[in-house]
Motif scaffolding. Structure first.
Motif, mmCIF file in Angstrom:
data_model
loop_
_atom_site.group_PDB
_atom_site.id
_atom_site.type_symbol
_atom_site.label_atom_id
_atom_site.label_comp_id
_atom_site.label_asym_id
_atom_site.label_seq_id
_atom_site.Cartn_x
_atom_site.Cartn_y
_atom_site.Cartn_z
ATOM 1 N N ALA A 170 -44.962 11.297 9.822
ATOM 2 C CA ALA A 170 -45.388 10.285 9.330
ATOM 3 C C ALA A 170 -47.076 9.571 9.856
ATOM 4 O O ALA A 170 -47.357 10.434 10.342
ATOM 5 N N LYS A 171 -47.738 8.868 8.664
ATOM 6 C CA LYS A 171 -48.818 8.865 9.010
ATOM 7 C C LYS A 171 -48.912 7.481 8.811
ATOM 8 O O LYS A 171 -48.511 6.411 8.727
ATOM 9 N N LEU A 172 -49.504 7.262 10.436
ATOM 10 C CA LEU A 172 -49.616 5.005 10.817
ATOM 11 C C LEU A 172 -50.630 4.777 10.866
ATOM 12 O O LEU A 172 -52.029 5.358 10.819
ATOM 13 N N LYS A 173 -50.859 3.554 10.225
ATOM 14 C CA LYS A 173 -52.250 2.836 10.366
ATOM 15 C C LYS A 173 -51.678 1.734 10.133
ATOM 16 O O LYS A 173 -51.583 1.027 9.583
ATOM 17 N N GLY A 174 -52.518 0.501 11.528
ATOM 18 C CA GLY A 174 -52.431 -0.316 11.350
ATOM 19 C C GLY A 174 -51.026 -0.524 12.214
ATOM 20 O O GLY A 174 -50.267 -0.055 12.876
ATOM 21 N N GLU A 175 -50.691 -1.988 11.994
ATOM 22 C CA GLU A 175 -49.291 -2.418 12.562
ATOM 23 C C GLU A 175 -47.595 -2.447 11.668
ATOM 24 O O GLU A 175 -47.943 -2.764 10.781
ATOM 25 N N PHE A 176 -47.092 -1.725 12.394
ATOM 26 C CA PHE A 176 -45.635 -2.009 11.739
ATOM 27 C C PHE A 176 -44.759 -2.710 11.409
ATOM 28 O O PHE A 176 -45.518 -3.927 11.562
ATOM 29 N N VAL A 177 -43.346 -3.556 12.195
ATOM 30 C CA VAL A 177 -43.236 -4.604 11.468
ATOM 31 C C VAL A 177 -41.655 -4.313 13.329
ATOM 32 O O VAL A 177 -41.121 -3.065 13.733
ATOM 33 N N TRP A 178 -41.333 -5.036 14.092
ATOM 34 C CA TRP A 178 -40.849 -5.466 15.734
ATOM 35 C C TRP A 178 -39.879 -5.079 14.882
ATOM 36 O O TRP A 178 -38.733 -5.823 13.480
ATOM 37 N N HIS A 179 -39.054 -4.086 14.970
ATOM 38 C CA HIS A 179 -37.033 -4.090 14.708
ATOM 39 C C HIS A 179 -37.001 -3.575 16.110
ATOM 40 O O HIS A 179 -37.411 -2.522 17.041
ATOM 41 N N ALA A 180 -35.608 -3.099 16.280
ATOM 42 C CA ALA A 180 -34.821 -1.741 17.293
ATOM 43 C C ALA A 180 -33.702 -1.189 16.154
ATOM 44 O O ALA A 180 -33.408 -1.184 15.086
ATOM 45 N N VAL A 237 -33.455 -1.284 21.917
ATOM 46 C CA VAL A 237 -35.228 -1.700 22.236
ATOM 47 C C VAL A 237 -36.111 -2.254 21.278
ATOM 48 O O VAL A 237 -36.315 -1.241 20.656
ATOM 49 N N GLU A 238 -36.651 -3.145 21.122
ATOM 50 C CA GLU A 238 -37.665 -3.581 20.468
ATOM 51 C C GLU A 238 -38.751 -2.604 20.653
ATOM 52 O O GLU A 238 -39.060 -3.117 21.258
ATOM 53 N N HIS A 239 -39.016 -2.428 18.919
ATOM 54 C CA HIS A 239 -40.512 -2.059 19.139
ATOM 55 C C HIS A 239 -41.304 -2.134 17.802
ATOM 56 O O HIS A 239 -40.617 -2.372 16.859
ATOM 57 N N ASN A 240 -42.945 -1.663 18.510
ATOM 58 C CA ASN A 240 -43.437 -1.858 16.997
ATOM 59 C C ASN A 240 -44.385 -1.307 17.232
ATOM 60 O O ASN A 240 -45.792 -1.671 17.707
ATOM 61 N N PRO A 241 -44.398 0.030 16.236
ATOM 62 C CA PRO A 241 -45.737 1.338 16.894
ATOM 63 C C PRO A 241 -47.156 0.217 15.682
ATOM 64 O O PRO A 241 -46.822 -0.456 14.563
ATOM 65 N N MET A 242 -47.960 0.356 16.665
ATOM 66 C CA MET A 242 -49.660 0.286 15.695
ATOM 67 C C MET A 242 -50.256 1.192 16.033
ATOM 68 O O MET A 242 -51.186 1.824 16.738
ATOM 69 N N THR A 243 -51.377 1.005 15.210
ATOM 70 C CA THR A 243 -52.928 1.704 15.919
ATOM 71 C C THR A 243 -53.814 1.063 15.617
ATOM 72 O O THR A 243 -53.504 -0.542 15.537
ATOM 73 N N LYS A 244 -54.947 1.100 16.053
ATOM 74 C CA LYS A 244 -55.626 0.297 16.669
ATOM 75 C C LYS A 244 -57.261 1.095 15.421
ATOM 76 O O LYS A 244 -57.478 2.232 15.280
ATOM 77 N N ASN A 245 -57.928 0.411 15.624
ATOM 78 C CA ASN A 245 -59.379 0.612 14.679
ATOM 79 C C ASN A 245 -59.261 1.245 13.017
ATOM 80 O O ASN A 245 -60.080 1.940 12.992
ATOM 81 N N THR A 261 -36.249 -0.028 9.299
ATOM 82 C CA THR A 261 -36.351 -0.600 10.321
ATOM 83 C C THR A 261 -35.285 -1.284 11.145
ATOM 84 O O THR A 261 -35.730 -2.596 11.194
ATOM 85 N N GLY A 262 -34.472 -0.591 11.003
ATOM 86 C CA GLY A 262 -32.630 -1.138 12.358
ATOM 87 C C GLY A 262 -32.665 -2.398 11.058
ATOM 88 O O GLY A 262 -32.665 -1.801 10.206
ATOM 89 N N GLY A 263 -32.449 -3.513 11.476
ATOM 90 C CA GLY A 263 -31.624 -4.883 11.149
ATOM 91 C C GLY A 263 -32.247 -5.353 10.278
ATOM 92 O O GLY A 263 -32.307 -6.380 9.803
ATOM 93 N N VAL A 264 -34.020 -5.032 10.603
ATOM 94 C CA VAL A 264 -34.507 -5.601 9.761
ATOM 95 C C VAL A 264 -35.342 -5.188 8.460
ATOM 96 O O VAL A 264 -35.367 -4.081 7.953
ATOM 97 N N GLN A 265 -35.168 -6.404 7.159
ATOM 98 C CA GLN A 265 -35.563 -5.732 6.066
ATOM 99 C C GLN A 265 -37.354 -6.367 5.719
ATOM 100 O O GLN A 265 -37.942 -7.624 5.903
#
Lengths: 121, 121
Positions: B33-43, B81-89, B106-110
């Motif tokens: 995957a390519k990640l940019k910015g902030e994702f979403v809180w989920h477990a 464990v709740e997590h939320n991957p993020m990149t900066k700048n 995104t786990g149980g989160v839509q």
């Protein structure tokens, strides 16, 4: 839940063909190993096995051919398929493996290189 | 049983936060995957999840802290464990993930970022 640096972990040991466990993901483990020369022909009857080359060039021998796996590449050896990893010209190749916790080092084969205990580092 | 080049596979897509499956190992999958910015809180209630950073710097947010995961490092997020991957700048970070085939994005989160179909590349 801490970052694990693969190069730092690889620097913790020098033995060739000796898997070291760095993490567990569900019922699978992440292993580091340093490979030099030729291993032993074997298969894992019930488990697939993933190799990722982190440094050097891995020659994955199958009975009918050899696949060249470069740094930055992965290869999945399906369950039941005989394989024998090898390096050339005395190169020490650094690999990461992803496999079931139940996977026996050399499958059903016993060899002087066979390890039954993988240190956790 | 062919080598898979991670950079070549990453070059096949540009979408951010969209997992692409490059291999299956038993009941687990290897995802890029390519990640940019902030994702979403989920477990993921029932599955661990491994991230390996191939390019850039990943900030893995947990509720009580953030772990900085650099190129050449891995981090395992345990189940539940709740997590939320993020990149900066604005950095586009390239990651490889190992996780169960059953793991929901995104786990149980839509969320608008939630993907239910991972292209095989």
């Amino acid at each position: 839940m801490k970052p694990i640096n693969l190069k730092e972990k690889h620097n913790l040991f020098n033995a060739h063909w000796h898997p070291h466990q760095i993490a567990v993901v569900d019922d699978m483990q992440v292993i580091l190993a340093k490979l030099k020369g030729e291993f032993v022909w074997h298969a894992h009857e019930n488990e697939d096995e993933l190799f990722q080359v982190l440094k050097g060039t891995l020659y994955m021998q199958f009975r009918d051919r050899t696949e060249v796996v470069q740094e930055g590449e992965i290869i999945v050896v399906p369950k039941g398929v005989e394989h024998n990893p090898m390096t050339k010209n005395g190169e020490v190749v650094h690999v990461l493996l992803f496999e079931k916790l139940s996977t026996a080092h050399t499958g059903g084969v016993q060899d002087k290189l066979t390890k039954t205990n993988y240190p956790k580092i």
